[in-house]
Design a protein around this motif. Structure first.
Motif, PDB file in Angstrom:
ATOM      1  N   PRO A 115       0.345  27.839  68.361  1.00 53.41           N
ATOM      2  CA  PRO A 115       0.632  28.914  67.422  1.00 53.41           C
ATOM      3  C   PRO A 115       1.845  28.541  66.567  1.00 53.41           C
ATOM      4  O   PRO A 115       2.690  27.741  66.993  1.00 53.41           O
ATOM      5  CB  PRO A 115       0.965  30.104  68.330  1.00 53.41           C
ATOM      6  N   HIS A 116       1.928  29.076  65.366  1.00 45.33           N
ATOM      7  CA  HIS A 116       3.059  28.824  64.466  1.00 45.33           C
ATOM      8  C   HIS A 116       3.362  30.114  63.708  1.00 45.33           C
ATOM      9  O   HIS A 116       2.638  31.105  63.829  1.00 45.33           O
ATOM     10  CB  HIS A 116       2.703  27.719  63.452  1.00 45.33           C
ATOM     11  N   CYS A 157       8.883  26.730  59.961  1.00 49.99           N
ATOM     12  CA  CYS A 157       8.302  27.388  61.123  1.00 49.99           C
ATOM     13  C   CYS A 157       9.441  27.851  62.019  1.00 49.99           C
ATOM     14  O   CYS A 157      10.460  27.182  62.129  1.00 49.99           O
ATOM     15  CB  CYS A 157       7.381  26.433  61.875  1.00 49.99           C
ATOM     16  N   THR A 159       8.749  29.121  65.325  1.00 47.84           N
ATOM     17  CA  THR A 159       8.150  29.331  66.640  1.00 47.84           C
ATOM     18  C   THR A 159       8.895  28.472  67.661  1.00 47.84           C
ATOM     19  O   THR A 159       9.200  27.313  67.386  1.00 47.84           O
ATOM     20  CB  THR A 159       6.654  28.930  66.596  1.00 47.84           C
ATOM     21  N   HIS A 165       9.529  22.438  66.191  1.00 46.50           N
ATOM     22  CA  HIS A 165       8.558  22.692  65.120  1.00 46.50           C
ATOM     23  C   HIS A 165       9.100  22.176  63.779  1.00 46.50           C
ATOM     24  O   HIS A 165       8.350  21.617  62.978  1.00 46.50           O
ATOM     25  CB  HIS A 165       8.235  24.189  65.035  1.00 46.50           C
ATOM     26  N   MET A 170       7.702  20.916  59.898  1.00 46.70           N
ATOM     27  CA  MET A 170       7.293  22.246  59.408  1.00 46.70           C
ATOM     28  C   MET A 170       8.377  22.886  58.537  1.00 46.70           C
ATOM     29  O   MET A 170       9.076  23.821  58.953  1.00 46.70           O
ATOM     30  CB  MET A 170       6.926  23.159  60.575  1.00 46.70           C
TER      31      MET A 170
END
Ligand code: CU
Length: 480
Positions: A115-116, A157, A159, A165, A170
């Protein structure tokens, strides 16, 4: 005789234009700017940016951003699994204006493993959108925000583990243009620095996993522009013509390091400090914080290759933070003469600079397993060590450094060539009928590296095709 009626059309048009002009300026607060119609945002991959906003009115702007986890190459032979916004590092560039209502669609590709979410620094709201956008593979999350503050903003990101991340790529930039848009320039580019942490050392081949401990210690193996070593060099260089004004949207994803952004041979005419409203002028190097950005602008006055670096300079020359801007056009000798003369300068003292003895060099290389590997490793050593003097095609530099291409001197005696790489060389030599009198220093290379680089040289540019082994190098080494 003229009456007021003659001027009526003028009055009406003035009235019309003043109403039109002030239509948006009447809103003191960006949140009150109304949006008219909706449009799909143009997103671009680095180093490109979408078309300028210009005078367009505020819109409902639909942004569709797809998260992709994909394997790529961080440098020759070194693979890395990047996590990306839009398939690139940095992620797709988003261009908006103040007052836009951005409807953000964050799509997590079904093939992804994790998930992000997304935290856009341009968002006024909890987590910069992160709280509303946490999305599992195979899902899409939608949230919207109003752009209240003009500027250049990082998104990333958020997360957990957030650092990981971001370290995997990201991050990206979102530009919020002011009312009326930024002044037009000739060229605009998108550049973003990032630091990478791999289990193996810099250059260690194969698929390299992320190294959490190195990331925590901020000991980066790679510091790069646009996600990989060489993303902006050679054929990938950004370009401009003499007389053009270049604007660079420069971001720093981090996760760990700040960037001392500098273009060798240029001075920034303008810098939007930290991507905000404040403009500084005549700047050599601008600091770009991790999770921050800057807009730099400069007119290019002379042709040449201008090198973009993080001026924490080992990062540039040893870890990858190096890009190129190639400028074509007429020379301007008033601004830059080029080399005027090359005179002989002979100070007293030793001719050969002192370098570490070759005995001090630790033999730690993985030996090349084939001729192809020798060529590949040898080319890398050539680019790092020999290229500056002997040039990319072994052509040398006239009157200064002898050619290696089709070189009678080189091809005549392989042991002499090994000896020169091991111990350096000074004094006059004749190569292909031309006299050279320069100094080559001892090279800090292992026997393995010398064997590889000489094999590469002997098998390039119409040379004799000789293969040099580590044993041949060792036997020359042991004669001394
Ligand atoms: Cu993520």
């Amino acid at each position: 005789m003229k009456t007021i009626a003659n001027y009526l059309p003028l009055f009406i048009s003035l009235l019309f234009f003043s109403c039109f002009e002030s239509k948006e300026n009447q809103y003191d607060k960006a949140e009150d700017i109304p949006v008219t119609r909706e449009m799909i945002a143009e997103l671009t991959s680095p180093p490109n940016v979408p078309a300028p906003i210009g005078r367009r009115s505020a819109k409902k702007l639909i942004v569709k951003m797809e998260i992709l986890e994909k394997e790529g190459e961080i440098t020759d032979g070194v693979r890395y699994v990047y996590w990306t916004f839009g398939g690139t590092v940095p992620g797709s560039f988003i261009r908006t204006r103040v007052g836009d209502e951005v409807e953000f669609h964050l799509q997590n590709h079904p093939d992804n493993k994790l998930p992000h979410n997304i935290d856009l620094h341009a968002v006024t709201g909890p987590g910069g959108g992160a709280e509303s956008s946490f999305v599992a593979p195979g899902h899409e999350k939608v949230f919207s925000f109003k752009t209240l503050n003009p500027g250049l903003y990082v998104y990333h990101c958020a997360t957990a583990p957030v650092g990981m991340h971001i370290a995997n790529g990201m991050y990206g930039l979102i530009l919020v243009e002011p009312e009326g848009g930024l002044p037009l320039v000739d060229k605009e580019y998108y550049i973003m620095q990032g630091d990478f942490y791999t289990k193996g050392d810099n250059g260690e081949r194969g698929l390299q996993p992320f190294d959490m401990q190195k990331a925590v210690d901020e000991k980066a193996d790679y510091v790069v522009f646009n996600g990989k070593v060489g993303a902006l060099t050679g054929d990938n260089a950004i370009t401009a013509k003499v007389g053009e004004t270049v604007r660079l949207f420069v971001g720093n994803g981090g996760p760990g390091l700040v960037s001392s952004f500098h273009v060798i041979g240029e001075i920034f005419d303008k810098v939007h400090i930290e991507g905000g409203d404040k403009i500084n002028e005549n700047v050599q190097t601008t600091l770009i914080p991790a999770g921050g950005a800057a807009i730099v602008e400069f007119k290019v006055d002379v042709p040449g290759t201008f090198i973009l670096v993080d001026h924490s300079i080992f990062r540039a020359f040893n870890k990858g933070a190096l890009g190129m801007l190639k400028v074509e056009g007429e020379k301007n000798k008033k601004i830059y003469s080029g080399e005027i003369r090359d005179d002989i300068y002979l100070p007293e003292g030793p001719g050969i600079q002192s370098m570490p003895t070759t005995d001090e060099i630790v033999e730690s290389d993985i030996p090349a397993k084939s001729f192809e590997e020798q060529m590949q490793f040898g080319k890398q050593t050539y680019i790092q060590t020999c290229f500056a003097c002997h040039q990319s095609e072994g052509q040398g530099i006239p009157n200064a450094f002898p050619p290696l291409a089709k070189s009678d001197y080189l091809n005549a005696d392989v042991n002499r060539a090994i000896d020169i790489v091991l111990h350096g060389k000074s004094g006059e030599i004749t190569v292909n009928g031309e006299k050279y009198n320069s100094v080559m220093t001892k090279q800090m290379l292992s026997s393995e590296e010398i064997a590889n680089v000489l094999t590469y040289v002997y098998n390039s540019w119409d040379n004799s095709g000789k293969v040099v082994s580590k044993e041949m190098v060792d036997s020359v080494k042991n004669k001394k």
